[in-house]
Design a protein around this motif. Structure first.
Motif, mmCIF file in Angstrom:
data_model
loop_
_atom_site.group_PDB
_atom_site.id
_atom_site.type_symbol
_atom_site.label_atom_id
_atom_site.label_comp_id
_atom_site.label_asym_id
_atom_site.label_seq_id
_atom_site.Cartn_x
_atom_site.Cartn_y
_atom_site.Cartn_z
ATOM 1 N N ALA A 98 0.829 -1.199 0.000
ATOM 2 C CA ALA A 98 0.000 0.000 0.000
ATOM 3 C C ALA A 98 0.867 1.255 0.000
ATOM 4 O O ALA A 98 1.896 1.312 0.677
ATOM 5 C CB ALA A 98 -0.907 0.008 1.233
ATOM 6 N N GLN A 99 0.429 2.235 -0.777
ATOM 7 C CA GLN A 99 1.101 3.525 -0.812
ATOM 8 C C GLN A 99 0.048 4.619 -0.755
ATOM 9 O O GLN A 99 -0.846 4.659 -1.606
ATOM 10 C CB GLN A 99 1.945 3.667 -2.079
ATOM 11 N N LEU A 100 0.160 5.504 0.226
ATOM 12 C CA LEU A 100 -0.804 6.588 0.387
ATOM 13 C C LEU A 100 -0.782 7.505 -0.824
ATOM 14 O O LEU A 100 0.275 8.058 -1.172
ATOM 15 C CB LEU A 100 -0.477 7.377 1.653
ATOM 16 N N PHE A 101 -1.928 7.629 -1.495
ATOM 17 C CA PHE A 101 -2.065 8.451 -2.700
ATOM 18 C C PHE A 101 -1.005 8.139 -3.751
ATOM 19 O O PHE A 101 -0.577 9.015 -4.492
ATOM 20 C CB PHE A 101 -2.002 9.935 -2.349
ATOM 21 N N GLY A 102 -0.605 6.898 -3.807
ATOM 22 C CA GLY A 102 0.457 6.509 -4.725
ATOM 23 C C GLY A 102 0.008 6.404 -6.164
ATOM 24 O O GLY A 102 -1.186 6.279 -6.457
ATOM 25 N N LEU A 103 0.987 6.419 -7.059
ATOM 26 C CA LEU A 103 0.711 6.159 -8.463
ATOM 27 C C LEU A 103 0.527 4.661 -8.662
ATOM 28 O O LEU A 103 1.187 3.855 -7.997
ATOM 29 C CB LEU A 103 1.868 6.647 -9.332
#
Length: 125
Positions: A98-103
């Motif tokens: 998971a990446q916060l607001f990631g591409l």
């Protein structure tokens, strides 16, 4: 404890199907882009699929296009990877990240916030 937990792996025959789940514990997934990655023995980790936080954007590796489908249920903080027409070369440990607001890109280093411990998928007759 803040973590991602994968489930749904197992042994399946070639041509079979599995559905992997990636569940968040201790936080909500709705702001995170989620990626699925896999690592086979002796190989580097590779990107399989990803989905943006809104689900408007998805991406698939060429090797799984047309066979795998990623989806998410933000109400239940879970992302799914439906895998159909499985092949022996799909055998690997599958991880979600998971990446916060990631591409939504299939690059493991672009997912820095959370990683699960993986679930093993074995495709064999």
């Amino acid at each position: 404890q803040l973590q991602l937990v994968e489930s749904g792996g197992g042994l399946v025959q070639p041509g079979g199907s599995l559905r992997l789940s990636c569940a968040a514990s201790g936080f909500t997934l709705n702001l995170y882009t989620i990626g699925w990655f896999r690592q086979a023995p002796g190989k580097e980790r590779e990107g399989v699929s990803c989905i943006s936080n809104s689900a408007r954007s998805t991406n698939y590796a060429d090797s799984v296009k047309g066979r795998f489908t990623i989806s998410r249920d933000n109400a239940n903080d879970t992302v799914y990877l439906q895998m159909n027409s499985l092949k022996p070369e799909d055998t690997a440990v599958y991880y979600c990240a998971a990446q916060l607001f990631g591409l939504c890109v299939l690059i493991p280093t672009r997912f820095m916030d959370y990683w699960g411990k993986g679930t093993l998928v074995t495709v064999s007759s």
